[in-house]
Design an enzyme around this catalytic site. Sequence first.
Site, PDB file in Angstrom:
ATOM      1  N   ASP A   5       0.873  -1.183   0.000  1.00  0.00           N
ATOM      2  CA  ASP A   5       0.000   0.000   0.000  1.00  0.00           C
ATOM      3  C   ASP A   5       0.907   1.230   0.000  1.00  0.00           C
ATOM      4  O   ASP A   5       2.126   1.116   0.189  1.00  0.00           O
ATOM      5  CB  ASP A   5      -0.886   0.007   1.252  1.00  0.00           C
ATOM      6  CG  ASP A   5      -1.783   1.240   1.323  1.00  0.00           C
ATOM      7  OD1 ASP A   5      -2.409   1.580   0.300  1.00  0.00           O
ATOM      8  OD2 ASP A   5      -1.858   1.877   2.390  1.00  0.00           O
ATOM      9  N   SER A   6       0.290   2.386  -0.164  1.00  0.00           N
ATOM     10  CA  SER A   6       1.056   3.622  -0.109  1.00  0.00           C
ATOM     11  C   SER A   6       1.547   3.914   1.312  1.00  0.00           C
ATOM     12  O   SER A   6       2.469   4.695   1.483  1.00  0.00           O
ATOM     13  CB  SER A   6       0.177   4.782  -0.576  1.00  0.00           C
ATOM     14  OG  SER A   6      -0.981   4.840   0.226  1.00  0.00           O
ATOM     15  N   CYS A  68      -4.212  -1.534  -2.005  1.00  0.00           N
ATOM     16  CA  CYS A  68      -4.397  -0.097  -2.162  1.00  0.00           C
ATOM     17  C   CYS A  68      -5.372   0.067  -3.320  1.00  0.00           C
ATOM     18  O   CYS A  68      -5.122  -0.453  -4.411  1.00  0.00           O
ATOM     19  CB  CYS A  68      -3.052   0.536  -2.488  1.00  0.00           C
ATOM     20  SG  CYS A  68      -3.153   2.271  -2.961  1.00  0.00           S
ATOM     21  N   GLU A 146      -3.353   8.776   8.454  1.00  0.00           N
ATOM     22  CA  GLU A 146      -1.887   8.748   8.574  1.00  0.00           C
ATOM     23  C   GLU A 146      -1.426   9.572   9.779  1.00  0.00           C
ATOM     24  O   GLU A 146      -0.342   9.373  10.305  1.00  0.00           O
ATOM     25  CB  GLU A 146      -1.227   9.248   7.277  1.00  0.00           C
ATOM     26  CG  GLU A 146      -1.433   8.327   6.069  1.00  0.00           C
ATOM     27  CD  GLU A 146      -0.507   7.100   6.049  1.00  0.00           C
ATOM     28  OE1 GLU A 146       0.615   7.179   6.553  1.00  0.00           O
ATOM     29  OE2 GLU A 146      -0.950   6.043   5.536  1.00  0.00           O
ATOM     30  N   CYS A 177     -10.996   2.549  -0.208  1.00  0.00           N
ATOM     31  CA  CYS A 177      -9.614   2.936   0.073  1.00  0.00           C
ATOM     32  C   CYS A 177      -9.245   2.156   1.319  1.00  0.00           C
ATOM     33  O   CYS A 177     -10.037   2.105   2.273  1.00  0.00           O
ATOM     34  CB  CYS A 177      -9.527   4.441   0.333  1.00  0.00           C
ATOM     35  SG  CYS A 177      -7.912   4.970   0.952  1.00  0.00           S
ATOM     36  N   HIS A 179      -7.351   2.740   3.635  1.00  0.00           N
ATOM     37  CA  HIS A 179      -7.246   3.522   4.868  1.00  0.00           C
ATOM     38  C   HIS A 179      -8.617   3.678   5.544  1.00  0.00           C
ATOM     39  O   HIS A 179      -8.695   3.898   6.753  1.00  0.00           O
ATOM     40  CB  HIS A 179      -6.727   4.935   4.578  1.00  0.00           C
ATOM     41  CG  HIS A 179      -5.261   5.030   4.329  1.00  0.00           C
ATOM     42  ND1 HIS A 179      -4.648   4.518   3.218  1.00  0.00           N
ATOM     43  CD2 HIS A 179      -4.271   5.610   5.064  1.00  0.00           C
ATOM     44  CE1 HIS A 179      -3.345   4.776   3.272  1.00  0.00           C
ATOM     45  NE2 HIS A 179      -3.090   5.430   4.382  1.00  0.00           N
TER      46      HIS A 179
END
Length: 257
Positions: A5-6, A68, A146, A177, A179
């Site tokens: 993932d990012s 992701c 994040e 997503c 996240h």
Amino acid sequence: MGIFDSGLGGLTVFKELRSMLPGENLVYFGDTARVPYGTKSPEAVIAFSKEIAAYLLEKRIKLLIVACNTASSLALDAVRKISPVPVMGVILPGVEAALRTAPPGGRVLVTGTSATVNSRAYSRALAGSGVKVTERACPLFVPLVEEGWCTKPVAETVAREYLAQYRGKADALILGCTHYPLLKKVIAKVMGPRTKIVDSALAAAQAARTELADRGLLNPGRRGRSEFVVSDAPERFSALALALLGIKTGRVAVKRF
Ligand code: DGL
């Protein structure tokens, strides 16, 4: 198995995989130096994804999970072209889970990064299924996660800004997503009880287990290893993995591109 993932978001997939497949060795890569992907161009996301895939393939993985949605929307084909092992994204599992939830003719709201929404990957995957699709980019969700601010009042303020207009109007909302499952409670609160929240991280992990089982590649047992690699700031990654997801990473390695 390789997962990337990012940043932190793919850990929502990792966590489901770890509990479903205790015998597998898992290596997770978070591209913390270049997060977020959701505001980058398709060319950049494709280039980053190929670099990470090549790195994980060197570790002799048997399955690669693009954990992701942004990379799954834009780079899945490019990664598949360079991979000798099967590559799975997170979009199809999320779509299938949503279609099990929403009634025919129902309304599905897809939330995701700007890049995912602009790619229309979900609308394409849902086309012809009979549901009505609305896509909504929620670009501030990733920085909130994040930053570790999932339960602060600002998370609800931002969620209301993006989603209050859809309250009571959607049968299912796809967390498009990786996240976003970390904001699931707040999103569910804003959307109201009528909307079922579809967690594509859980759906993706289930799909990976099925894929391995179908190929006869499942590792029985309970002693699979977990390895974590990031492209920057390993201590911060480790601290947030613990605080947000209860994942004890141990030492996190760094790989810079
Ligand atoms: N977690 C990612 C996704 O599923 C990317 C978030 C980002 O880097 O913008 O889209």
